[in-house]
Enzyme design. Structure first.
Site, PDB file in Angstrom:
ATOM      1  N   LYS A  13      13.289  -7.153  13.108  1.00 49.36           N
ATOM      2  CA  LYS A  13      12.051  -7.765  13.627  1.00 49.36           C
ATOM      3  C   LYS A  13      11.183  -8.291  12.486  1.00 49.36           C
ATOM      4  O   LYS A  13      10.389  -9.222  12.681  1.00 49.36           O
ATOM      5  CB  LYS A  13      11.300  -6.814  14.561  1.00 49.36           C
TER       6      LYS A  13
ATOM      7  N   GLU B  54       8.967  -6.338   4.150  1.00 48.25           N
ATOM      8  CA  GLU B  54      10.380  -5.937   4.103  1.00 48.25           C
ATOM      9  C   GLU B  54      11.333  -7.044   4.560  1.00 48.25           C
ATOM     10  O   GLU B  54      12.513  -7.056   4.201  1.00 48.25           O
ATOM     11  CB  GLU B  54      10.598  -4.696   4.994  1.00 48.25           C
TER      12      GLU B  54
HETATM   13  N1  LIG Z   1       2.120  -0.921   7.280  1.00 46.34           N
HETATM   14  C1  LIG Z   1       2.591  -0.767   8.505  1.00 46.34           C
HETATM   15  O1  LIG Z   1       1.910  -1.119   9.492  1.00 46.34           O
HETATM   16  C2  LIG Z   1       3.959  -0.174   8.724  1.00 46.34           C
HETATM   17  C3  LIG Z   1       4.281   0.317   9.983  1.00 46.34           C
HETATM   18  C4  LIG Z   1       5.551   0.835  10.212  1.00 46.34           C
HETATM   19  C5  LIG Z   1       6.479   0.880   9.183  1.00 46.34           C
HETATM   20  N2  LIG Z   1       6.132   0.412   7.964  1.00 46.34           N
HETATM   21  C6  LIG Z   1       7.146   0.501   6.896  1.00 46.34           C
HETATM   22  O2  LIG Z   1       6.754   1.506   5.962  1.00 46.34           O
HETATM   23  C7  LIG Z   1       7.259   1.184   4.654  1.00 46.34           C
HETATM   24  C8  LIG Z   1       6.088   1.223   3.669  1.00 46.34           C
HETATM   25  O3  LIG Z   1       5.174   0.234   4.075  1.00 46.34           O
HETATM   26  P1  LIG Z   1       3.625   0.264   3.675  1.00 46.34           P
HETATM   27  O4  LIG Z   1       2.918  -0.502   4.713  1.00 46.34           O
HETATM   28  O5  LIG Z   1       3.162   1.642   3.428  1.00 46.34           O
HETATM   29  O6  LIG Z   1       3.684  -0.588   2.329  1.00 46.34           O
HETATM   30  P2  LIG Z   1       2.611  -0.679   1.166  1.00 46.34           P
HETATM   31  O7  LIG Z   1       2.978  -1.889   0.386  1.00 46.34           O
HETATM   32  O8  LIG Z   1       1.234  -0.531   1.695  1.00 46.34           O
HETATM   33  O9  LIG Z   1       2.903   0.633   0.305  1.00 46.34           O
HETATM   34  C9  LIG Z   1       4.147   0.978  -0.223  1.00 46.34           C
HETATM   35  C10 LIG Z   1       4.024   2.324  -0.937  1.00 46.34           C
HETATM   36  O10 LIG Z   1       5.294   2.667  -1.512  1.00 46.34           O
HETATM   37  C11 LIG Z   1       5.073   3.106  -2.844  1.00 46.34           C
HETATM   38  N3  LIG Z   1       6.252   2.792  -3.634  1.00 46.34           N
HETATM   39  C12 LIG Z   1       6.730   1.574  -3.926  1.00 46.34           C
HETATM   40  N4  LIG Z   1       7.817   1.691  -4.706  1.00 46.34           N
HETATM   41  C13 LIG Z   1       8.004   3.016  -4.901  1.00 46.34           C
HETATM   42  C14 LIG Z   1       8.950   3.761  -5.638  1.00 46.34           C
HETATM   43  N5  LIG Z   1       9.905   3.178  -6.349  1.00 46.34           N
HETATM   44  N6  LIG Z   1       8.830   5.104  -5.625  1.00 46.34           N
HETATM   45  C15 LIG Z   1       7.845   5.699  -4.945  1.00 46.34           C
HETATM   46  N7  LIG Z   1       6.927   5.046  -4.226  1.00 46.34           N
HETATM   47  C16 LIG Z   1       7.004   3.718  -4.219  1.00 46.34           C
HETATM   48  C17 LIG Z   1       3.864   2.315  -3.323  1.00 46.34           C
HETATM   49  O11 LIG Z   1       3.246   2.960  -4.401  1.00 46.34           O
HETATM   50  C18 LIG Z   1       3.009   2.309  -2.076  1.00 46.34           C
HETATM   51  O12 LIG Z   1       2.240   3.493  -2.015  1.00 46.34           O
HETATM   52  C19 LIG Z   1       7.916  -0.199   4.792  1.00 46.34           C
HETATM   53  O13 LIG Z   1       9.287  -0.023   4.943  1.00 46.34           O
HETATM   54  C20 LIG Z   1       7.300  -0.771   6.068  1.00 46.34           C
HETATM   55  O14 LIG Z   1       8.159  -1.696   6.712  1.00 46.34           O
HETATM   56  C21 LIG Z   1       4.888  -0.102   7.690  1.00 46.34           C
HETATM   57  O1  LIG Z   2       3.032  -5.670   8.617  1.00 47.15           O
HETATM   58  P1  LIG Z   2       4.512  -5.637   8.867  1.00 47.15           P
HETATM   59  O2  LIG Z   2       5.074  -7.008   9.165  1.00 47.15           O
HETATM   60  O3  LIG Z   2       5.253  -4.943   7.769  1.00 47.15           O
HETATM   61  O4  LIG Z   2       4.771  -4.785  10.203  1.00 47.15           O
HETATM   62  C1  LIG Z   2       4.263  -3.489  10.291  1.00 47.15           C
HETATM   63  C2  LIG Z   2       4.965  -2.644  11.341  1.00 47.15           C
HETATM   64  O5  LIG Z   2       6.356  -2.566  11.096  1.00 47.15           O
HETATM   65  C3  LIG Z   2       4.685  -3.005  12.751  1.00 47.15           C
HETATM   66  O6  LIG Z   2       5.296  -2.086  13.637  1.00 47.15           O
END
Ligand SMILES: NC(=O)c1ccc[n+]([C@@H]2O[C@H](COP(=O)([O-])OP(=O)(O)OC[C@H]3O[C@@H](n4cnc5c(N)ncnc54)[C@H](O)[C@@H]3O)[C@@H](O)[C@H]2O)c1
Ligand SMILES: O=P(O)(O)OC[C@H](O)CO
Length: 298
Positions: A164, A254
Site C-alpha cells: 500500500k 517505505e
Molecule cells: N508513522 C506512521 O503513521 C506509521 C504507521 C504504521 C507503520 N509505520 C511503519 O513504522 C516504521 C517506522 O516508521 P516511523 O513513522 O516511526 O518513521 P520515522 O522516520 O518517524 O522514524 C524512524 C525511526 O527509526 C529509527 N532508526 C532508523 N534507522 C535505524 C537503525 N539503523 N537502527 C535503529 N533505529 C533506527 C530512527 O532513529 C527513527 O527513530 C516504518 O516501517 C513505517 O512504515 C509508520
Molecule cells: O505515512 P505513511 O505513508 O508511511 O503511512 C503510515 C501508515 O502506514 C498508515 O497506516
C-alpha cells in the site's frame, strides 16, 4: 528478563505513538539510537530486558539492527514496520525468523497514522501471528481506543502493509498530475487487485486484502496528505528529484525501497504488477506522464 514488561524500540513517529498508546494501561518503556526527552525513555540494554518488545524501525534497517543488537532470550516481539527488504527481496518475517522463533513473533497491520494514534483517536489494528496465544498477550497491552483483531495470515498482512505504501506514491502522483477522482479511484481499486495478486503468489489469503490490513490501510494511505508516501508521489508529479523530496520529508517513506523490491520479485516470479512497476520506473527517473500513457494502453 523482566516479566510482563514492555518496551518500544525506535522513537520515530510510529514508535512514539505506540508508546503513548501502550502507556495508557501500564508502564511502557521506549528506546532509540539517540536519547530522547520522553517519559520512560531507557537505554537499549534495559529495553532488551523486557519480555515484550515492539520494534518500530524502518524495514531496510531491520536485518542490520538485529545482527548488531539482538540476542534472543525468550522475548515476544511485535513488528510495527511495513516494507520489504530491497537488497534481498525478503519479507520481514523471513528476516526475523533468523533471530526469533515464529511462535514469539507477530506483525501489526491496518490503517494507523501515528499522528492520530498519539492523540488517542480510535482505530482498529490487526495483530498477525502464527500464535494466537501471542496475539492475546499483546492485545491485552493495547488501550480501549484501539480495537485489535487476530489474523494468522502473516504474509498477507506484510504484503498488504508494504504494497500500500507503493500504491500511495502512485496515488499521490495521480493527485499531483490533476488526473481527477475517477482516475484516482481506478488506480486504488486496480492497486488493490494488484497487491492481492502479488500476495496470493506468496501464499496470502484474499480476505486479508479485503479487510483492515489491505483495503483499510490502502484507502487511508492512498487518499491523504498525512501519508509520507502519498507526499512523495505529489513531489514526483511536480518533477522534484527524489533526494530533494526526502530532504523535505525528513521521515521514512517505505514505499520507495519497497517499489524496488516488488519490481525485482515480480520479474523473478513473473507476477503482473503494472502499477508498482511504474512507480519504481518513475522513482528511477521516468516521466510520470509517460507512465500514465503506458498504464492506459490496451
Ligand atoms: N508513522 C506512521 O503513521 C506509521 C504507521 C504504521 C507503520 N509505520 C511503519 O513504522 C516504521 C517506522 O516508521 P516511523 O513513522 O516511526 O518513521 P520515522 O522516520 O518517524 O522514524 C524512524 C525511526 O527509526 C529509527 N532508526 C532508523 N534507522 C535505524 C537503525 N539503523 N537502527 C535503529 N533505529 C533506527 C530512527 O532513529 C527513527 O527513530 C516504518 O516501517 C513505517 O512504515 C509508520
Ligand atoms: O505515512 P505513511 O505513508 O508511511 O503511512 C503510515 C501508515 O502506514 C498508515 O497506516
Amino acid at each position: 528478563m523482566k516479566n510482563n514488561s514492555i518496551a518500544v524500540i525506535g522513537a520515530g513517529k510510529w514508535g512514539q505513538a505506540l508508546h503513548f498508546a501502550l502507556s495508557q494501561k501500564q508502564e511502557a518503556f521506549i528506546t532509540s539510537r539517540t536519547p530522547r526527552d520522553i517519559k520512560n525513555f531507557v537505554d537499549l540494554k534495559t529495553a532488551l530486558e523486557c519480555e515484550y518488545l515492539i520494534i518500530a524501525i524502518p524495514a531496510q534497517e531491520i536485518r542490520a539492527w538485529l545482527k548488531e543488537n539482538f540476542i534472543f532470550k525468550g522475548q515476544k516481539i511485535l513488528v510495527a514496520s511495513k516494507g520489504i527488504e530491497a537488497s534481498s527481496g525478503e519479507f520481514l518475517n523471513e528476516i526475523y525468523a533468523e533471530f526469533v522463533p515464529n511462535k514469539n513473533i507477530g506483525f501489526i497491520s491496518g490503517p494507523s497514522f501515528a499522528a492520530e494514534v498519539i492523540q488517542g483517536l480510535p482505530c482498529a489494528l490487526v495483530l498477525n501471528s502464527d500464535s494466537k496465544k501471542l496475539f492475546k498477550k499483546f492485545s491485552a497491552f493495547f488501550p480501549t481506543f484501539i480495537k485489535t483483531y487476530y489474523s494468522s495470515d502473516v504474509i498477507g498482512a506484510e504484503v498488504a502493509g508494504a504494497y500500500k505504501n507503493v500504491l500511495a506514491i502512485a496515488s499521490g502522483i495521480c493527485e499531483g498530475l490533476h488526473l481527477g477522482k475517477n482516475a484516482q479511484a481506478s488506480l486504488i481499486a486496480r492497486g488493490l487487485v494488484e497487491m492481492e495478486r502479488f500476495g496470493r503468489f506468496f501464499g496470502s489469503k484474499k480476505s486479508t486484502f479485503l479487510g483492515l490490513s489491505g483495503a483499510g490501510d490502502l484507502f487511508l494511505t492512498a487518499n491523504s496528505t498525512m501519508s509520507r508516501n502519498y507526499r512523495v508521489g505529489l513531489g514526483l508529479a511536480s518533477n522534484k528529484k527524489i533526494n530533494e523530496i526526502l530532504k523535505d520529508l525528513g521521515e521514512v517513506a517505505e514505499g520507495i525501497k519497497t517499489a524496488d523490491a516488488i519490481y525485482n520479485l515480480s520479474i523473478k516470479h513473473e507476477i503482473y504488477t503494472p502499477i508498482a512497476n511504474e512507480v519504481k520506473l518513475i522513482l528511477d527517473g521516468k516521466n510520470p506522464k509517460d507512465s500514465l500513457k503506458d498504464l492506459l494502453k490496451h
